[in-house]
Design a protein around this motif. Sequence first.
Motif, PDB file in Angstrom:
ATOM      1  N   UNK A 157       1.035  -1.124   0.130  1.00  0.00           N
ATOM      2  CA  UNK A 157      -0.001   0.028  -0.052  1.00  0.00           C
ATOM      3  C   UNK A 157       0.864   1.253  -0.011  1.00  0.00           C
ATOM      4  N   UNK A 202      -8.032  -6.386   0.194  1.00  0.00           N
ATOM      5  CA  UNK A 202      -7.042  -6.659  -0.189  1.00  0.00           C
ATOM      6  C   UNK A 202      -6.024  -5.429  -0.369  1.00  0.00           C
ATOM      7  N   UNK A 203      -4.609  -5.434  -0.597  1.00  0.00           N
ATOM      8  CA  UNK A 203      -3.790  -4.247  -0.752  1.00  0.00           C
ATOM      9  C   UNK A 203      -2.587  -4.769  -1.658  1.00  0.00           C
ATOM     10  N   UNK A 204      -2.152  -3.703  -2.471  1.00  0.00           N
ATOM     11  CA  UNK A 204      -1.008  -4.120  -3.485  1.00  0.00           C
ATOM     12  C   UNK A 204       0.166  -3.726  -2.849  1.00  0.00           C
ATOM     13  N   UNK A 295      -3.849  -5.047  -5.871  1.00  0.00           N
ATOM     14  CA  UNK A 295      -4.187  -5.745  -4.929  1.00  0.00           C
ATOM     15  C   UNK A 295      -5.064  -7.216  -5.508  1.00  0.00           C
ATOM     16  N   UNK A 296      -4.975  -8.144  -4.689  1.00  0.00           N
ATOM     17  CA  UNK A 296      -5.758  -9.288  -4.979  1.00  0.00           C
ATOM     18  C   UNK A 296      -7.119  -8.799  -5.265  1.00  0.00           C
TER      19      UNK A 296
END
Lengths: 354, 354, 354, 354
Positions: A157, A202-204, A295-296
């Motif tokens: 993130x 979710x997060x990248x 993100x997933x």
Amino acid sequence: MSNSFGKLFTLTTFGESHGPAIGGVIDGCPAGIDLDLEAVQSQLDRRKPGQSKITTQRKEPDQVEFLSGIFEGKTTGTSIGFQIQNTNQKSKDYSHNVDVYRPSHADYTYDQKYGVRDHRGGGRSSARETANWIVGGAVAKEIIKGIKITAFTSSVGEIFIDKPYQELDFSQIEQNMVRCADPVTAEKMIEHIGEIKKQGDTVGGTITCVIQNVPIGLGEPIFDKLHAAMGHAMLSINAVKGFEYGSGFCGARMKGSDHNDLFNQDGSTQTNLSGGIQGGISNGMDIYFRVAFKPVATLIQKQDTIDAKGNKVEMQGRGRHDPCVVPRAVPIVEALSAMVMADFYLLSKAKSGL
Amino acid sequence: MSNSFGKLFTLTTFGESHGPAIGGVIDGCPAGIDLDLEAVQSQLDRRKPGQSKITTQRKEPDQVEFLSGIFEGKTTGTSIGFQIQNTNQKSKDYSHNVDVYRPSHADYTYDQKYGVRDHRGGGRSSARETANWIVGGAVAKEIIKGIKITAFTSSVGEIFIDKPYQELDFSQIEQNMVRCADPVTAEKMIEHIGEIKKQGDTVGGTITCVIQNVPIGLGEPIFDKLHAAMGHAMLSINAVKGFEYGSGFCGARMKGSDHNDLFNQDGSTQTNLSGGIQGGISNGMDIYFRVAFKPVATLIQKQDTIDAKGNKVEMQGRGRHDPCVVPRAVPIVEALSAMVMADFYLLSKAKSGL
Amino acid sequence: MSNSFGKLFTLTTFGESHGPAIGGVIDGCPAGIDLDLEAVQSQLDRRKPGQSKITTQRKEPDQVEFLSGIFEGKTTGTSIGFQIQNTNQKSKDYSHNVDVYRPSHADYTYDQKYGVRDHRGGGRSSARETANWIVGGAVAKEIIKGIKITAFTSSVGEIFIDKPYQELDFSQIEQNMVRCADPVTAEKMIEHIGEIKKQGDTVGGTITCVIQNVPIGLGEPIFDKLHAAMGHAMLSINAVKGFEYGSGFCGARMKGSDHNDLFNQDGSTQTNLSGGIQGGISNGMDIYFRVAFKPVATLIQKQDTIDAKGNKVEMQGRGRHDPCVVPRAVPIVEALSAMVMADFYLLSKAKSGL
Amino acid sequence: MSNSFGKLFTLTTFGESHGPAIGGVIDGCPAGIDLDLEAVQSQLDRRKPGQSKITTQRKEPDQVEFLSGIFEGKTTGTSIGFQIQNTNQKSKDYSHNVDVYRPSHADYTYDQKYGVRDHRGGGRSSARETANWIVGGAVAKEIIKGIKITAFTSSVGEIFIDKPYQELDFSQIEQNMVRCADPVTAEKMIEHIGEIKKQGDTVGGTITCVIQNVPIGLGEPIFDKLHAAMGHAMLSINAVKGFEYGSGFCGARMKGSDHNDLFNQDGSTQTNLSGGIQGGISNGMDIYFRVAFKPVATLIQKQDTIDAKGNKVEMQGRGRHDPCVVPRAVPIVEALSAMVMADFYLLSKAKSGL
């Protein structure tokens, strides 16, 4: 041959998330290499799910079986077949997805392209495929023993390591569950992923990879520049949206007088904004690059979507999913890097000093 | 075959900056295509130097000659050979470089890898090679006529377009000498490049490319995902340091709930952070990506460097060089994009509906 | 990628005679094909040993397991992984061969090339590999359903069919254990092989293959002429020493006025010395070719040979071996032919009518 | 990439018989090789027409121009572009062929496959293309300097050399206009071709090629066996109908006890029915093979044929044609052999001793 990777050292793979097995064929591995099967397995263990509270709780032993190409512990120069059984498929987790197109997954495009689709767990588009790459990478590493490849989570993130990699202690990477090279940042990342997970979100993030002790001369211009092949490899990883090496996108904002790497008398450079590659060929300095992961797409939240007939439906991820894929992708980045380096090493040997 | 690009539609190239000619062979072009030779030439003219006060004043006619594969205006399905004479080589501009390694050029790595090197104008590592790609791209465009490919300069140094591409008027691109899609930003860029040039310095920038009217289903997972091949292509361009598509590096900072592209009932998506590609396959939405170019390494300033024997020497660029390569790279990005799209279009045809 | 076959429809294989399994990956098979798994298995059964008194008495079930790429009976367009367990390895039959180089086998060359070697049953050089090809061929046949491929034993030693193939009844081929299309000649062959076997000797022979209902236009000059690719395939089969198509070596003794195939008005030809291919492209007439197999090198006789240290040793084949490999090679010739035809069919589709 | 030959050492070609030029790109040639341009030209001169009373009287200087990849007499490791101008095109010789399909030529199949066709002199299907191969072969020879490749005419029609190649004096080959290694047989061949020519007819023949001083270990099983690649190469030559190596089709008539090559203690063999290759890998003995050429299809006689509309027409060759193509094909066989050997030499280097 869209399921093959590499030119001289090649990996050809198969397998769906919920079929009986995944696996592949490694072709072009030189003969006579001592292959430490436990080392291969330990790389697979780094990737497998269920390792910590911030990854999916799915448990898969991910045990690789080698079927050929190795005799009495040594590679024989023939093709190396291997497989990994899919032992813990909970296909029914996906039965509700038969006709549903999950947003930002590959369900829709696979269906449109192929007309048929193994919907269970994403089928061929599942990141389960990357377990095959770990095997390929582990074999590749034996070919380029002197070269040191280190990847780590550099951001999750908005949280990122704000130091150059030279100031990091790589021995810290495996000491924390996000595989961040900076312990303080690691703590923040873990906390953040925990919060994201609670939200069903979710997060990248990004992974930085550093390749050290690189021989000068690897890379095959014009169309197989070392960084172009590396970018191709990284962009093959599920969820990757970007690749930059050396100064990367920052370099695009700079002036030449600031960007040029001046030489030392031994041919090394005083700075390394080039990222260890000039004209597509390694110059002996560290190669480093950064890979961006979105993100997933699977959320444990309700989402509006459509089914195959175009009906509006509501869906909610029920499988066991990662809130952030980046920590588990660290060994994948290393594995693909190793395959690229091994391939170019062999290509380079082919043409050197007759 | 490191001088070949593509799988079914392939371009194989040759040529050094100061040899008699550059050229190539296009293989896999279907038969029966009307080839508008003037349209090909006009693409080459877009790339050629000497077009404006902000590019190099080197004048090269860059006239393409087709040698085969075309009969009475139509492609015959056989390989298309072509060449572009090097008519305006001022090799003596480079005679002072015989043994000097220019910083952040490929002189050192070519010398180390190959042992011999055509030092004149960078030899094979020169961006002159990209003229070949323009020819390949112009032919490719005839194969994918319905697909619209538009590239433009989106940043120069710190100056960038701060609007999404949907708000831009692409007809403006060729109206200014930096090929920026926004006229106001274009003015700033031109001014900035002018200043940089006065300093004898150079500056980097980015190009954005938008591909519209894309058929659904192009891309060949696992290792020939559409964006991975596109990234490979872009990273093959001289001076490129990074590639991102869709949300790119920004996407790595986002949450899944913000990033997912929800479907409309017709299969299109409400947002397009995916960048028109899901699971490596086009989904029919616009494909868009961004390419980062470092500043040109040749400065019209004194720089310290070394020669082939490791002696310290001082050098100063004396050739005719671009202060910013980005505007001239716009048609190159388009040409490579066209070749990638044509290649995947043919691959897709091979496998569709028996 | 020396363990891969084909360009668009590809088979990549692995496996040693006495390892745990052999297998492969089929890439490029279009989606949506109904795959009759029993038909695949029945092809394998045609090749397997122990079918008659004139073949090796080794028993192997040769059961193919598909691991991916098929969902609910249809191909999905993703790579098809498969394996065949090696269940009946009698490795000790080969323990006496550890350091012995069998005459006219690949023991010596593998050892010299690779330094290490799986000596059991010939390792990778064993014809066991051809079971993989049967699987590839069976899948390929589904792609080119209309095309009819028929191979048969046309000679054993000095005994040969002395009729043109047009006068033969192909339904006879599977009615006799040598797979000869002429029943009378078949009897003579069987008797001859019986005698040879009693002597502990072996004998060579030829296979003729006829491909009918071929679409016009398959073949990709200059370097992928249909017959050149077919020859490459056939010469890949263990023990093959020669390939000829159409008039073949006989054609080299003829005059042009006798050899030319004059046209009928519909484009067919009155004769077919061309063998269905002109300029490397199918012309719609029957394709036919002939493949020469040397006698099996393993004799149940004493032979003088050397070991890896250059010592003279005496050896005698003790395994279970075929006195004549030709009958079992008939389905192999058909399988490789099918793969070649499927590959060129897909290549042809890629380029046709935009 | 159907106009490319080879894996690491590759030749990509273009050109029609009556276009402005033919040529190609050699990729993968190592750097630092002294390239004797006169030696290259002298190979071309061996192939060119008009050399003797038994070949076509067409005169073409066939002057090769190198355009890149060579600097100060040495290869630079970059791709080598070259072209050969078509200076003596008498297109009007072919104007009567615009719509006529010549029997046993590729006119019909090219037209059916591609829809358009450069009818002049056979266009791309012309043997003029082989001049490109001579250039590729001449460069390849510099890579494998120690290996000696010798081809010669071994039969014309029914006239053949009835001695094993070991009893021939290769220095005789260039002493007679049919390139036969046996002077007495050469006389008979020349006389026979003279008679055939008077009849306006043509005749086939065979070429034998012997490769000596071959390193052990060249060849890449399973699908790039040395002899399979060699067969593919030979079958790519215009008019070739068959290929056999070692014992060839004769071997198919033999018993194993007669065919096996027993070892000497140094690993060499007492006989060489294997033809220098076992299991697809060179064993250090002489490689030898035989190539069958059909008679030239163009007759200086009246022939019935059809035009593109299916009308019956009568035609008669009016161009300048060879009554027997075999003598001029001798350097072509050598050139392709050299390219195959160079390619496998480089492949072998890639994988040897890490």
